[in-house]
Design a protein around this motif. Structure first.
Motif, short mmCIF file in Angstrom:
data_model
loop_
_atom_site.label_atom_id
_atom_site.label_comp_id
_atom_site.label_asym_id
_atom_site.label_seq_id
_atom_site.Cartn_x
_atom_site.Cartn_y
_atom_site.Cartn_z
N GLN A 1 -5.24 4.22 -3.51
CA GLN A 1 -6.15 4.31 -2.36
C GLN A 1 -7.26 3.28 -2.44
OE1 GLN A 1 -7.28 8.42 -2.18
NE2 GLN A 1 -5.33 8.95 -1.23
N GLY B 1 -5.28 -0.38 -2.40
CA GLY B 1 -4.21 -0.66 -1.44
C GLY B 1 -2.97 -1.25 -2.08
N GLY C 1 0.78 -1.23 0.00
CA GLY C 1 0.00 0.00 0.00
C GLY C 1 0.81 1.28 0.00
#
Ligand code: ATP
Ligand code: ATP
Ligand code: MG
Ligand code: MG
Lengths: 333, 346
Positions: A213, A216, A38
């Motif tokens: 976002q 991830g 991430g």
């Protein structure tokens, strides 16, 4: 601090060389770094320092006469198991399932990475078919969705166009769509915006952030543009002549650089918020020819702080110089 | 002619007025003209003696075409390119071919690509000395002496004179290109993306060299670039181009601190700043740069402009001087308050 997460990809002491009649180029010469789930890792350094060859080594697509001569590249797979990509046979089924499965790739030059004789759709559909068990019709629908998800207008029409019919920005989006079509957990982006205008670059960087976002996904962002790294990265690796000379969190690298090379590199860039027409500090000398690597610290002939009898003799190891950061320089710890 | 920067008593060297260059689009076996690429579409600006004006804008907006028109490498479709030549004003756009030669000595070009712009079969001596030879300057010995002088000037060792370009790095090749451009003592140097192909550390060396040469030789630069950070660094004034037109011209600090055209604002906010603490809310423009073969009505920027109103769709805004030396072409320039670049602490 990072003890809670295992790295997704861990590169240890990687060495990749090109063996030619004229001499051996140690393109990557003992590089080590981690990519966390991430997060975005920025890899910076001047032309020829080995950024692209590092990426090619991870994907096992190093061109002949180059090959990995040493090191480990450990990938943690979705099921938690670990594999060392260096141990896989080039072109084996495993490495192909990693490429475009666990790891997606986007390059600088979308023109050369898209085939001119196939439509954008054919290439996306092929990627989908290779990595998932769906029929042609479903693959096409997924392809259209992939194009839509990267902000390509009218994807049902664009999917049947050839890459040369698209503008630079749309082509780069299409390439991102291909790379993302199999839901990779790591995206390696090698100079993804270098050929683009700033406003298009801003669109693409925004898109990458949004996708990261949503999914991830980790990103390994290779670029020589320090501005792009400052905007995008969580962690930064600075390379010089095939070696990692410094690594740390983005704020530390930009606001408290340790290695003299990192300092010099940061000072030499004109910035949009600096005073006009002042002389820029420059790094003296030039990058050595890859066949003529200096002894000792690779940066010592150009370094303002070089210690005679030490830096030109011994090679400084990459070691901790503070919390969560490392540098290879005899001025530290 | 306009008076230029009246306050500092500078005089105008180059005055470009209403410059246009349309390239015909031809189709079919008869090569019928079916339209035009309006690469440069009514461009007006001036250049003071001894200053650096940057022409900045995104790929395809017409920067190179504008410079080529100024040097008369191509003939403009319309407009004037007034160069003051020893007290006399000459229109480079229409001057007869036989006078062009002497004018060309005063205007030289530095190119973007240091790798392809130098002939690989010529030595440094031939490359740098060629303009002297072409213009019949001096004898062999004098030309060689001049080449030595030029190589010293740009920081290259004269001993390298007999070498070929492939033996040099990108930065060194760009120095060769600069030496060649300076051979005839030009007054105006047009530099088209001279550092775009170079690494950051080398880029800094070449930018410093250009600044230093300007000071020593009193050169006037038209600096063409797409990198706003470089532009900020090198220029006294900046002209921003969008799809064949100049939308804003202003002194450098003023343009960056208080832009008056929405495109300038968006362009500046799109530049990634090398400071993670300045990760700002960027203005991400929707859509793409307009096609110069099919330009939008009214203001070329209106389809992407977040401040656009009906009038912007209908009529092209005229260029007005909104503050001393600050020119802008926007219907709403007076009422908008736009965001510039925040200065960092340093
Ligand atoms: N196919 C190849 N054959 C021989 N040498 C190579 C090959 N590919 C790369 N190299 C050499 O390996 C070194 C590292 O190259 P690499 O492409 O990784 O640099 P980079 O950091 O990506 O540079 P850039 O910013 O210019 O893309 C260079 O010295 C280069 O010349
Ligand atoms: N000889 C030509 N024939 C037809 N069209 C041309 C020609 N030269 C340039 N153009 C077109 O004119 C427009 C402006 O081109 P120009 O090269 O001046 O842009 P630029 O601002 O220099 O872009 P870049 O930053 O990419 O160098 C482009 O759409 C280009 O395709
Ligand atoms: Mg590369
Ligand atoms: Mg150009």
């Amino acid at each position: 601090m990072r003890n809670d997460t295992r790295p997704l990809l861990s590169v240890r002491n990687l060495r990749t060389s090109f063996f030619q009649d004229e001499g051996t180029t140690k393109a990557v010469d003992g590089a080590s770094f981690d990519v966390f789930p991430g997060k975005t890792l920025g890899i910076v350094g001047e032309s020829g320092c080995g950024k692209s060859v590092t990426a090619q080594s991870i994907l096992r697509i190093v061109d002949r006469p180059g090959r990995i001569v040493d090191g480990e590249i450990v990938l943690t797979r979705a099921d938690g198991s670990e594999i060392d990509l260096v141990k896989l046979k080039a072109n084996s089924r495993e490495i192909r399932s990693v490429r475009g499965g666990d790891i997606g790739l986007i390059f600088q030059e979308p023109m050369t990475s898209f085939s001119p004789v196939h439509t954008v759709g054919e290439q996306i559909i092929e990627a989908v078919l290779l990595h998932s068990e769906v029929g042609k019709k479903e693959a096409r629908l997924r392809g259209i969705e992939a194009l839509r998800s990267v902000g390509i207008p009218k994807p049902e029409r664009r999917i049947d166009e050839y890459s040369f019919e698209l503008s630079g920005g749309l082509r780069q989006r299409a390439m991102i769509a291909v790379a993302l079509s199999c839901n990779p957990r790591l995206l390696i982006a090698d100079e993804p915006t270098t050929a683009l205008d700033v406003t298009t670059q801003a669109q693409i960087l925004d898109l990458l952030r949004k996708i990261q976002q949503e999914r991830g996904m980790a990103i390994m962002l290779i670029t020589h543009n320090l501005g792009v790294v400052a905007e995008m990265a969580d962690d930064v690796v600075v390379m010089y002549l095939g070696k990692v000379v410094e690594q740390g969190k983005v704020d530390d690298i930009f606001h408290d650089p340790k290695h003299p090379y990192t300092k010099a590199l940061l000072q030499s860039i004109p910035s949009i918020d600096s005073t006009p027409r002042l002389k820029l500090p420059t790094i003296s000398g030039s990058i050595p020819h890859p066949f003529n690597r200096p002894k000792g610290c690779p940066f010592h002939p150009r370094c303002v702080s070089a210690i005679a009898g030490r830096c030109d003799v011994e090679e400084p190891p990459l070691q901790a110089v503070g919390e969560g950061r490392k540098a290879s320089c005899f001025l530290y710890p | 002619m306009t008076n230029g920067d009246a306050g500092t008593g500078k005089s105008v060297l180059l005055d470009v007025r209403g410059l246009k260059k349309y390239f015909p689009i031809r189709r079919g076996i008869l090569q019928k003209t079916i339209g035009h690429v309006k690469a440069v579409d009514d461009v007006t600006f001036f250049l003071n003696r001894g200053e650096t004006l940057s022409l900045v804008g995104e790929s395809g907006c017409g920067k190179t075409t504008t410079s080529r028109c100024i040097l008369r490498a191509i003939t403009p479709t319309a407009g004037q390119v007034l160069l003051s030549d020893n007290g006399e004003v000459v229109d480079v756009a229409t001057v007869p071919k036989n006078r062009l030669r002497s004018l060309r000595r005063q205007m030289q070009m530095i190119f973007q690509d240091p790798f392809s712009s130098l002939n690989p079969r010529m030595t440094l001596l031939d490359i740098v000395g060629e303009p002297l030879l072409v213009h019949g300057v001096g004898n062999d010995q004098e030309r060689t002496d001049r080449v030595v002088e030029l190589l010293n000037l740009v920081g290259l060792r004269p001993e390298y004179m007999r070498r070929y370009p492939h033996a040099f790095s990108g930065g060194q090749r760009q120095r060769i290109g600069i030496a060649r451009a300076l051979a005839l003592n030009p007054r105006l140097v047009v530099a088209d993306e001279p550092v775009s192909a170079l690494d950051v550390s080398v880029q800094a060396q070449i930018l410093n060299l250009l600044l230093e040469l300007q000071e020593r030789l009193g050169l006037t630069y038209l600096f063409v670039a797409h990198d706003l950070s470089v532009v900020k660094h090198i220029s006294e004034r900046v002209a921003v181009m969008y799809v064949g037109r100049i939308v804003e011209t202003a002194p450098t600090e003023e343009l960056f601190a208080s832009p008056r055209h929405p495109y300038t604002e968006a362009l500046m906010s799109a530049v990634p700043k090398p400071d993670p603490r300045l990760r700002s809310e960027r203005i991400v423009l929707e859509g793409e740069v307009a096609d110069p073969a099919n330009t939008p009505s009214g203001c070329h920027f209106h389809p992407r402009c977040r401040y656009a109103q009906a009038v912007c769709r209908e009529t092209a805004p005229a260029q007005e001087e909104i503050a001393p030396n600050h020119f802008v072409s926007c219907h709403r320039a007076a009422e908008l308050s736009l965001r510039g670049v925040a200065r960092s602490g340093a």
